[in-house]
Design an enzyme around this catalytic site. Structure first.
Site, mmCIF file in Angstrom:
data_model
loop_
_atom_site.group_PDB
_atom_site.id
_atom_site.type_symbol
_atom_site.label_atom_id
_atom_site.label_comp_id
_atom_site.label_asym_id
_atom_site.label_seq_id
_atom_site.Cartn_x
_atom_site.Cartn_y
_atom_site.Cartn_z
ATOM 1 N N HIS A 87 30.842 -8.786 -7.667
ATOM 2 C CA HIS A 87 29.790 -7.948 -7.070
ATOM 3 C C HIS A 87 30.209 -7.396 -5.703
ATOM 4 C CE1 HIS A 87 28.130 -11.711 -5.099
ATOM 5 N NE2 HIS A 87 27.788 -10.853 -4.171
ATOM 6 N N ASP A 218 31.987 -14.245 -11.593
ATOM 7 C CA ASP A 218 31.784 -13.247 -10.533
ATOM 8 C C ASP A 218 33.019 -13.135 -9.622
ATOM 9 O OD1 ASP A 218 30.793 -11.503 -8.661
ATOM 10 O OD2 ASP A 218 28.892 -12.545 -8.377
ATOM 11 N N SER A 660 29.508 -13.798 0.295
ATOM 12 C CA SER A 660 29.924 -13.554 -1.079
ATOM 13 C C SER A 660 31.423 -13.346 -1.127
ATOM 14 C CB SER A 660 29.231 -12.314 -1.637
ATOM 15 O OG SER A 660 27.901 -12.618 -1.934
HETATM 16 N N1 ARG Z 1 22.692 -12.605 -5.339
HETATM 17 C C1 ARG Z 1 24.083 -12.389 -5.088
HETATM 18 C C2 ARG Z 1 24.348 -12.138 -3.629
HETATM 19 O O1 ARG Z 1 23.553 -11.582 -2.935
HETATM 20 C C3 ARG Z 1 24.607 -11.214 -5.816
HETATM 21 C C4 ARG Z 1 24.766 -11.467 -7.235
HETATM 22 C C5 ARG Z 1 25.246 -10.242 -7.942
HETATM 23 N N2 ARG Z 1 24.791 -10.304 -9.306
HETATM 24 C C6 ARG Z 1 23.798 -9.544 -9.773
HETATM 25 N N3 ARG Z 1 23.351 -9.796 -10.961
HETATM 26 N N4 ARG Z 1 23.315 -8.565 -9.079
HETATM 27 O O2 ARG Z 1 25.406 -12.445 -3.135
#
Ligand code: ARG
Length: 725
Positions: A87, A218, A660
């Site tokens: 992501h 991811d 992330s």
């Molecule tokens: N919630 C995660 C973050 O903010 C991002 C995950 C990305 N995946 C998704 N399905 N949008 O780091």
């Protein structure tokens, strides 16, 4: 290691965790010695110097900031290989994709380095961190604070910039009680090495986002390039070669167990752990519900068009993901704050503070007696007007042509200045700025329109302006906008239709034709440019003025409140809020209980991937190739004999957005996972950390390697790494 031994170790680690205060805290690497003994107790075997050193290579040299801090990456080979989240690479991967060569959908692995593709973002390495509190605060009085801090900071920036070779970030900590300079070296040539297909990299989509149990691969991979002397370059160049890093993380495939030491290094973006009860109330009652409503409406429009057309689906993939991520975040955060009674907890903390002030001497009262009153005053303004700001950010700026139009609005201003210029030399100077602005806009226009679908933006504009006009009082909107709209008798649809049939901002051909032959006259007539101009000026002047005094009061109260907390609890180690500067957090691999009678295991496996699989579903489908390879259960060195392949795991590390892509590192400094999310039960975590509930969700590095090696057949990439077996 035999099983009994592992069990004993795990048990010992759990016991010690009750005494040690790990989990909460995003700590400053330069102050690492404060935490080092406790980290050793939890299982760290490296010295403080091996983690962070200015003069010798250390672990920090393997941690990179992506762009200005949108994510974190880590170096995992001696050839500059970068691992980060899928992501995090998403937008770059999407930009490199077309309907016929769809990297996002199909995945991609460069066969050789020549096949690696320019990613369009930079990475920065940390050179050093310096405590500059005394220098920044030199000569500061209550009256001159802002100006003096700004002036001192600018001097320090120059001093540390190494003649422009470095970028210097001055970071305020604890609301101005402390300051640190973060010195970075930025590399502008980064290339995509590989990515799994989106179905793996975003498996579970928005349904699983922010939740455990998770089964998402991811990750994506990039490489940092340097010139032939291994020096940073500003841009991509064919002559550049893979960067030889000072340090790269070895990769452990030994496995991850409950109680194991785990630390995470990276660039957490922002937290608000010291937020007052007034701020919590504003968030849950006003700000967050508004953000959720606006984002949902935007997503509904995106989805309507995305479902109709695969090309549009690809165009809006990254925009959708971005809007949806924080749409769900704010839903969860509001719920969490209420369920965990954070407002009430903050209130009782403030009461304890006030009692402490009241019980103190005259000096204490003089210093801290004003804090609560300042908060009350400040939040009177915020309560009345905060939505004017929220709607500007979410709704107005959420209309795509608005932001694109800012550059054109600037150009319009330059033409005006040119008309008013008296002498030839200032005319020539302004003409130069005009040319530069036009060049800049020409440079960004292709990229902007590659992912722009006019019918979406038109529907969004109508919806957003309806919200804006209905929900924000007239006197909190730009006067010029109100009168512009009154020319259309307040009919938003008519206004938007007119704008979309005439403006150069919503049509690539018109925009390009204009930029190739720019004229002041065209800009003056353009309704889109006028709208952007009004909104930009409102943001810069009126909104600033609206909150100027309240902001000052809140900032003063924040600074004093924190200073008071330090005095109230002299033995407590406080960690500063996240602010997009390098931090580390440490703790353990750990399960949790999401509710009465429930226990969530600390890892997931391939069994769960297959249980969630739904053919044809847009979030839980899997490619044929994946199904085929998964069926073979050929996990090789990536799973223990007779065990299922592990996919994700939990730890009690303290992370937030910006982290992330951060590495999860074991006690020997080896990579065991890749952090990518937090859990639903602790969505209030950016405001209040709950030890029992808050967890980091990471991909197990062995799943990453399996995806590269067995699924993609890109074993040559794994061979670049230093595996610890
Ligand atoms: N919630 C995660 C973050 O903010 C991002 C995950 C990305 N995946 C998704 N399905 N949008 O780091």
């Amino acid at each position: 290691m035999n099983r009994i031994y592992t069990l004993i170790l795990g048990f010992a680690a759990l016991i010690s965790s009750q005494f040690a205060k790990a989990d909460e805290g995003m700590w400053i690497p330069a102050l690492l010695t404060d935490n080092h003994a406790e980290m050793q107790r939890l299982g760290l075997t490296l010295s403080a110097d091996q983690l962070y050193s200015v003069n010798n290579s250390s672990m920090k040299d393997a941690i990179v900031r992506l762009g200005r801090g949108f994510c974190t990456g880590e170096i995992i080979s001696d050839q500059g290989l970068i691992l980060t989240n899928h992501h995090c690479g998403y937008s770059a991967i999407q930009k490199l994709s077309t309907p016929t060569a769809n990297l996002l959908k199909n995945g991609f692995w460069a066969k050789t380095k020549a096949d690696e593709k320019s990613a369009g973002f930079s990475v920065s390495f940390l050179v050093k961190i310096v405590d500059i509190t005394d220098e920044v605060l030199a000569g500061v009085t209550d009256a001159n604070r802002a100006q003096t801090v700004a002036k001192n900071s600018s001097d320090i920036r120059t001093e540390y910039s190494n003649d422009g070779a470095y970028v210097v970030d001055i970071k305020e900590m604890f609301s101005g009680n402390k300051y640190f300079a973060y010195v970075y070296e930025t590399f502008g040539d980064v290339r995509l090495v590989g990515t799994p297909p989106e179905s793996v990299g975003k498996y579970g989509g928005d349904t699983d986002n922010w939740m455990w149990p998770r089964h998402t691969g991811d990750f994506s991979m990039f490489r940092v390039y340097a010139d032939k002397d291994n020096k940073a370059t500003k841009d991509y160049s064919e002559d550049n070669i893979p960067y030889t890093p000072k340090h790269h993380l070895p990769v452990s495939i030994k496995g991850v167990e409950q109680g194991d030491f785990a630390m995470i290094w990276g660039f957490p973006g922002s937290t608000d752990r010291y937020l007052s009860s007034y701020g919590v109330k504003l968030a849950t009652d006003k700000d967050q519900p508004a953000r959720v409503k606006i984002r949902r409406a935007k997503l509904d429009i995106y989805e309507k068009y995305q479902e109709q057309d695969e090309a549009v689906d690809l165009m809006y993939a990254a925009k959708h993901a971005q809007v949806a991520n924080y749409w769900k975040y704010f839903i969860g955060q509001t719920k969490g704050l209420k369920r965990l009674k954070i407002y009430e907890k903050k209130q009782s903390e403030e009461k304890a503070f006030q009692d402490w002030v009241d019980a103190g001497d005259a000096n204490r009262k003089e210093k801290f007696g004003s804090v609560i009153g300042l908060y009350q005053d400040a939040y009177k303004t915020y309560d009345e007007k905060t939505l004017a700001q929220t709607y500007w950010m979410e709704a107005i700026y959420g209309i795509e042509f608005t932001g694109y139009g800012f550059g054109f609005a600037g150009l319009k201003g330059l033409y005006q200045a040119l008309g008013n210029a008296k002498d030839d030399s200032s005319k020539a100077m302004i003409q130069g700025q005009i040319n530069q602005t036009v060049d800049g806009l020409l440079g960004s226009t292709d990229g902007h329109f590659k992912d722009y679908y006019k019918p979406i933006d038109k529907d969004v504009a109508k919806q957003m302006l309806n919200f804006y006009v209905n929900d924000i009082p007239e006197d909190q909107r730009p006067r010029e906008f109100n009168s512009l709209l009154s020319k259309y008798k307040g009919n938003i649809d008519k206004f938007v239709e007119k704008l979309f049939t005439t403006s150069i901002l919503v049509d690539k051909d018109k925009a390009t034709a204009f930029l190739n032959n720019p004229s002041s006259k065209k800009l003056k007539k353009d309704l889109g440019v006028r709208f952007s101009e009004i909104m930009l000026s409102f943001y810069r002047k009126d909104l600033q003025a609206m909150f100027g005094e309240a902001g000052q009061k809140r900032a003063t109260a924040d600074r004093l409140y924190k200073a008071a907390l330090f005095e109230m609890h002299p033995d407590k180690a406080f960690a500063p809020n996240a602010n997009s500067s390098m931090r580390f957090t440490y703790g353990q691999v750990l399960n949790y209980s999401p509710g009465d009678a429930m226990l969530y295991k600390h890892f997931t496996t391939m069994r769960g991937v297959m249980e969630k699989y739904q053919p044809g579903d847009h979030e839980f489908d899997l490619p044929e190739e994946y199904l085929k390879v998964a069926k073979e259960k050929d996990y090789g060195q990536y799973a223990k004999e007779g065990e299922d392949l592990r996919v994700c795991f939990l730890s009690n590390n303290d992370i937030t957005g910006g982290n992330s892509g951060s590495p999860v590192i074991n006690g020997n400094g080896e990579l065991i996972g890749l952090a990518f999310d937090g859990n639903w039960e602790a969505m209030s975590g950016d405001i209040a950390f709950e030890d029992e509930l808050q967890r980091t969700i990471s991909v197990d590095i062995r799943y990453v390697l399996w995806c590269i090696d067995k699924l993609a057949g890109a074993g040559h990439i794994v061979e670049e790494m230093t595996l610890v077996r």
